[in-house]
Design a protein around this motif. Structure first.
Motif, PDB file in Angstrom:
ATOM      1  N   LEU A  66       2.401  17.900 -13.529  1.00 26.63           N
ATOM      2  CA  LEU A  66       2.416  17.475 -12.128  1.00 26.63           C
ATOM      3  C   LEU A  66       1.739  18.509 -11.238  1.00 26.63           C
ATOM      4  O   LEU A  66       1.061  18.157 -10.261  1.00 26.63           O
ATOM      5  N   SER A  67       1.885  19.780 -11.571  1.00 29.57           N
ATOM      6  CA  SER A  67       1.214  20.841 -10.812  1.00 29.57           C
ATOM      7  C   SER A  67      -0.301  20.736 -10.964  1.00 29.57           C
ATOM      8  O   SER A  67      -1.060  20.892  -9.988  1.00 29.57           O
ATOM      9  N   SER A  68      -0.768  20.434 -12.180  1.00 28.35           N
ATOM     10  CA  SER A  68      -2.208  20.255 -12.415  1.00 28.35           C
ATOM     11  C   SER A  68      -2.727  19.044 -11.645  1.00 28.35           C
ATOM     12  O   SER A  68      -3.828  19.076 -11.079  1.00 28.35           O
ATOM     13  N   LEU A  69      -1.937  17.976 -11.617  1.00 31.87           N
ATOM     14  CA  LEU A  69      -2.327  16.784 -10.868  1.00 31.87           C
ATOM     15  C   LEU A  69      -2.418  17.095  -9.376  1.00 31.87           C
ATOM     16  O   LEU A  69      -3.365  16.668  -8.703  1.00 31.87           O
ATOM     17  N   ARG A  70      -1.455  17.857  -8.881  1.00 35.25           N
ATOM     18  CA  ARG A  70      -1.460  18.215  -7.453  1.00 35.25           C
ATOM     19  C   ARG A  70      -2.741  18.972  -7.101  1.00 35.25           C
ATOM     20  O   ARG A  70      -3.387  18.686  -6.076  1.00 35.25           O
ATOM     21  N   LYS A  71      -3.115  19.904  -7.948  1.00 33.69           N
ATOM     22  CA  LYS A  71      -4.330  20.694  -7.720  1.00 33.69           C
ATOM     23  C   LYS A  71      -5.566  19.800  -7.748  1.00 33.69           C
ATOM     24  O   LYS A  71      -6.478  19.941  -6.911  1.00 33.69           O
TER      25      LYS A  71
ATOM     26  N   TYR B 298       0.856  -1.189   0.000  1.00 28.35           N
ATOM     27  CA  TYR B 298       0.000   0.000   0.000  1.00 28.35           C
ATOM     28  C   TYR B 298       0.895   1.243   0.000  1.00 28.35           C
ATOM     29  O   TYR B 298       2.094   1.194   0.319  1.00 28.35           O
ATOM     30  N   ILE B 299       0.313   2.366  -0.359  1.00 31.45           N
ATOM     31  CA  ILE B 299       1.013   3.655  -0.276  1.00 31.45           C
ATOM     32  C   ILE B 299       0.187   4.621   0.557  1.00 31.45           C
ATOM     33  O   ILE B 299       0.625   5.093   1.603  1.00 31.45           O
ATOM     34  N   PHE B 300      -1.041   4.895   0.070  1.00 31.28           N
ATOM     35  CA  PHE B 300      -1.850   5.959   0.643  1.00 31.28           C
ATOM     36  C   PHE B 300      -2.812   5.410   1.700  1.00 31.28           C
ATOM     37  O   PHE B 300      -3.107   4.218   1.721  1.00 31.28           O
ATOM     38  N   PRO B 301      -3.344   6.276   2.570  1.00 27.31           N
ATOM     39  CA  PRO B 301      -4.360   5.851   3.541  1.00 27.31           C
ATOM     40  C   PRO B 301      -5.633   5.377   2.826  1.00 27.31           C
ATOM     41  O   PRO B 301      -5.825   5.625   1.626  1.00 27.31           O
ATOM     42  N   PRO B 302      -6.535   4.711   3.566  1.00 28.27           N
ATOM     43  CA  PRO B 302      -7.721   4.132   2.932  1.00 28.27           C
ATOM     44  C   PRO B 302      -8.616   5.118   2.184  1.00 28.27           C
ATOM     45  O   PRO B 302      -9.055   4.818   1.071  1.00 28.27           O
ATOM     46  N   ASP B 303      -8.896   6.280   2.762  1.00 29.46           N
ATOM     47  CA  ASP B 303      -9.843   7.198   2.105  1.00 29.46           C
ATOM     48  C   ASP B 303      -9.370   7.666   0.735  1.00 29.46           C
ATOM     49  O   ASP B 303     -10.112   7.540  -0.253  1.00 29.46           O
ATOM     50  N   PRO B 304      -8.154   8.213   0.598  1.00 30.90           N
ATOM     51  CA  PRO B 304      -7.721   8.592  -0.754  1.00 30.90           C
ATOM     52  C   PRO B 304      -7.522   7.394  -1.672  1.00 30.90           C
ATOM     53  O   PRO B 304      -7.705   7.512  -2.895  1.00 30.90           O
ATOM     54  N   SER B 305      -7.168   6.245  -1.104  1.00 34.95           N
ATOM     55  CA  SER B 305      -7.035   5.038  -1.924  1.00 34.95           C
ATOM     56  C   SER B 305      -8.376   4.657  -2.532  1.00 34.95           C
ATOM     57  O   SER B 305      -8.461   4.294  -3.716  1.00 34.95           O
ATOM     58  N   MET B 306      -9.436   4.735  -1.721  1.00 34.37           N
ATOM     59  CA  MET B 306     -10.774   4.420  -2.244  1.00 34.37           C
ATOM     60  C   MET B 306     -11.221   5.461  -3.271  1.00 34.37           C
ATOM     61  O   MET B 306     -11.905   5.142  -4.246  1.00 34.37           O
TER      62      MET B 306
ATOM     63  N   CYS C 213       3.499   9.454  -8.228  1.00 38.60           N
ATOM     64  CA  CYS C 213       3.125   8.978  -6.891  1.00 38.60           C
ATOM     65  C   CYS C 213       3.636   9.910  -5.808  1.00 38.60           C
ATOM     66  O   CYS C 213       3.027  10.029  -4.733  1.00 38.60           O
ATOM     67  N   GLY C 214       4.760  10.593  -6.086  1.00 40.72           N
ATOM     68  CA  GLY C 214       5.288  11.562  -5.127  1.00 40.72           C
ATOM     69  C   GLY C 214       4.329  12.713  -4.895  1.00 40.72           C
ATOM     70  O   GLY C 214       4.153  13.182  -3.757  1.00 40.72           O
ATOM     71  N   VAL C 215       3.706  13.180  -5.976  1.00 41.90           N
ATOM     72  CA  VAL C 215       2.702  14.242  -5.837  1.00 41.90           C
ATOM     73  C   VAL C 215       1.535  13.748  -4.985  1.00 41.90           C
ATOM     74  O   VAL C 215       1.057  14.455  -4.076  1.00 41.90           O
ATOM     75  N   MET C 216       1.075  12.525  -5.243  1.00 43.64           N
ATOM     76  CA  MET C 216      -0.058  11.993  -4.481  1.00 43.64           C
ATOM     77  C   MET C 216       0.335  11.717  -3.023  1.00 43.64           C
ATOM     78  O   MET C 216      -0.477  11.907  -2.114  1.00 43.64           O
ATOM     79  N   ARG C 217       1.581  11.288  -2.792  1.00 40.07           N
ATOM     80  CA  ARG C 217       2.055  11.122  -1.412  1.00 40.07           C
ATOM     81  C   ARG C 217       2.018  12.460  -0.675  1.00 40.07           C
ATOM     82  O   ARG C 217       1.632  12.535   0.495  1.00 40.07           O
ATOM     83  N   GLU C 218       2.441  13.510  -1.376  1.00 34.80           N
ATOM     84  CA  GLU C 218       2.476  14.853  -0.793  1.00 34.80           C
ATOM     85  C   GLU C 218       1.085  15.309  -0.364  1.00 34.80           C
ATOM     86  O   GLU C 218       0.906  15.883   0.713  1.00 34.80           O
TER      87      GLU C 218
END
Length: 558
Positions: A511-516, A209-217, A542-547
């Motif tokens: 990546l900036s658009s993805l972050r937003k 796994y990487i992210f917590p359950p809520d964002p993963s879902m 995945c780094g952006v999503m981890r952030e």
């Protein structure tokens, strides 16, 4: 199924048989005091109509291709089309894995199944510090669209079905696959395949796994929504009992915990505003095949029937395809032994029969040497030939649900369904699968079952041929496949070249658009796809999503 008078007559005759047999046991006792299934459930000496006297054929068994799908999801099953022989493969670099895929296709494999290395599975590029020593070891290293282009070079994506065993970064790998298809001139609506995309079982049994359950879902439901419109033939999730069973669960636990996860995904999608019949037809499942052939057949039948009832009664599904449980099977890796590995060919053959007589839609057969290393070409060929022999020589594909109607199979199907439903009700009481996972309930149940099984093996109450009995002196294994450590260096060099040649300003903008988008509420799949097209790497995305989402830390004290 029988009238009362006939049932009573059978019961009276059975009682006479039982009394006579018990007397004969004084001179010729049975091999054991009790007999058990692979899951440890006691088995009666004989099953009769009395064990299935409450079975209503139309309600519980029915016909293939019709509710409740006990006998299969297609009206003619393998008389119409065989299951997809989908061999799981991937190691080292994309170039080497591409060669293996072409070899498998030449040998008759009808579908590809991609194994990714550990860094890819947890969203790290090959040049990340945590990737050191793991690049290409348990699967292929995929860092960017450039690697994916090599992986499928010369393989027309409108002609093959591809399964990808990827979970936390499933959205990124799916986007890469779509982008490769675009470069081949294949539109997304022509793509067929599956992403595993099952994060709940990662928290329970596997750990990538990487992210917590809520964002993963959220990521999972975003994929459901995106594919329902743009990639309609794609199976958006493969809800996996395989890894739950590999962790040590029983057959009934595998069904119960897997369907409980399925319920959680359906609920999350409905909560996100999706109509159940818009995404449910593209849900698929992934089950294990163990050595107890009859128990496994009953397991698949019970899972189909139970899921059909859940979708119809609990979620009000109207489309028959929403109720039909389609599943892939993989033979049990945990059943293979390093001792006398040739014996594994027989184990895999038994498991293949179980999957086929249980009605699987696709199948991967493990190779004899997988308890020791990644499989060689020769052992992979034998594994594929096992499926082909069962398909074309065994005769079990010539009639549908060939074990249906067996008193034992029907009784066992009922028993597994009942036990699985008890687990689902318990999980509901705990607040659903995510809550049950957080509380450690599912993990504890699996660990208890695994401990019980292992204790029986060590006490030799359960015989594993070649391991705890029937042992021989053996030489060290030879000719095993080994991944050259230079693979890591090669991947790091590829990444350096990629970053020097791509449009880095475009990458940063995407990546900036993805972050937003991650910080907001909109579907992130289009933004991931744009980042992939500009050759942003897996680790960067995945780094952006981890952030934004954070990383999950296991907090259950077991």
């Amino acid at each position: 199924m029988f009238n009362k008078e006939k049932l009573q007559e059978i019961q009276d005759n059975y009682q006479q048989y039982h009394e006579k047999t018990e007397k004969s046991l004084e001179k010729r006792p049975e091999r054991n005091d009790t007999f058990f299934t692979g899951s440890g459930d006691e088995i009666n000496r004989l099953y009769t109509p009395g064990d299935v006297n409450t079975v209503d054929y139309q309600e519980k068994i029915g016909f293939p291709g019709q509710f409740p799908y006990t006998r299969g999801v297609q009206p003619t099953m393998y008389r119409g089309r065989l299951w997809t022989m989908r061999m799981y493969a991937g190691f080292a670099t994309a170039e080497e894995s591409n060669n293996r895929y072409k070899y498998l296709i030449e040998q008759g494999s009808k579908g590809l199944s991609v194994a990714f290395d550990l860094p890819t599975q947890i969203g790290y590029d090959s040049d990340h510090a945590l990737s050191e020593g793991e690049v290409g070891k348990v699967g292929v290293a995929i860092d960017s669209l450039a690697d994916m282009e090599i992986l499928f070079d010369g393989i027309p994506l409108d002609k093959v079905s591809t399964s990808m065993t990827i979970n936390a970064p499933a959205s990124v790998l799916l986007a890469m696959y779509i982008a490769v298809a675009e470069k081949q001139g294949v539109s997304p609506d022509k793509l067929r395949g599956t992403i595993q995309n099952d994060i709940l079982k990662e928290y329970v049994a596997r750990g990538t796994y990487i992210f917590p359950p809520d964002p993963s879902m959220r990521l999972i439901t975003n994929i459901f929504e995106y594919c329902s419109k743009d990639v309609p033939l794609w199976n958006t999730i493969s809800i996996s009992g395989y890894h739950i069973r590999e962790a040590g669960s029983t057959a009934a636990q595998e069904v119960g915990f897997t369907l409980a996860d399925g319920i959680a995904y359906v609920e999350a999608a409905i909560k996100a505003g999706l109509d159940v019949d818009s995404f449910a037809p593209r849900l698929s499942f992934f089950f294990n095949a163990h050595n107890d052939l009859l128990e496994e057949v009953a397991k698949y039948r019970a899972a189909r029937r139970l899921w059909a009832k859940i979708m119809k009664d609990r979620f009000g599904a109207k489309n028959p395809k929403s109720m039909a449980l389609k599943f892939h099977t993989q033979t049990g890796g945990s059943t293979l032994t390093a001792q006398q590995p040739e014996n594994n060919i027989v184990r895999v053959a038994i498991q293949t029969l179980a999957a086929v007589m249980g009605g699987t839609q696709s199948l991967h057969t493990n190779s004899k040497d997988e308890a020791l290393a990644l499989p060689t070409e020769d052992s992979v060929r034998v594994a594929l030939r096992t499926q082909q022999i069962v398909a074309h020589e065994s005769g079990v594909t010539n009639t549908i649900d060939p074990l249906g109607g067996s008193y034992y199979i029907e009784a066992k199907t009922d028993e597994i369904e009942k036990r699985a439903m008890e687990y689902i009700k318990k999980i509901d009481d705990l607040g659903g699968a995510p809550a049950a996972i957080e509380k450690g309930y599912i993990q504890e149940e699996i660990m208890d079952a695994a401990y019980y099984y292992q204790r029986e093996v060590e006490d030799e109450k359960r015989i594993i041929v070649g391991m705890n009995q029937f042992k021989v002196e053996e030489e060290a294994p030879k000719d095993l496949l080994k991944v050259d450590p230079i693979v890591g260096k090669m991947q790091r060099e590829k990444l350096a070249k990629l970053r020097s040649e791509r449009d880095n300003a475009q990458v940063e903008a995407n990546l900036s658009s993805l972050r937003k988008a991650c910080k907001g509420q909109e579907n992130v799949m289009p933004y991931i796809l744009e980042a992939v097209r500009s050759y942003a790497t897996l680790g960067e995305i995945c780094g952006v999503m981890r952030e934004v989402f954070g990383e999950y830390q296991q907090s259950v004290n077991l």
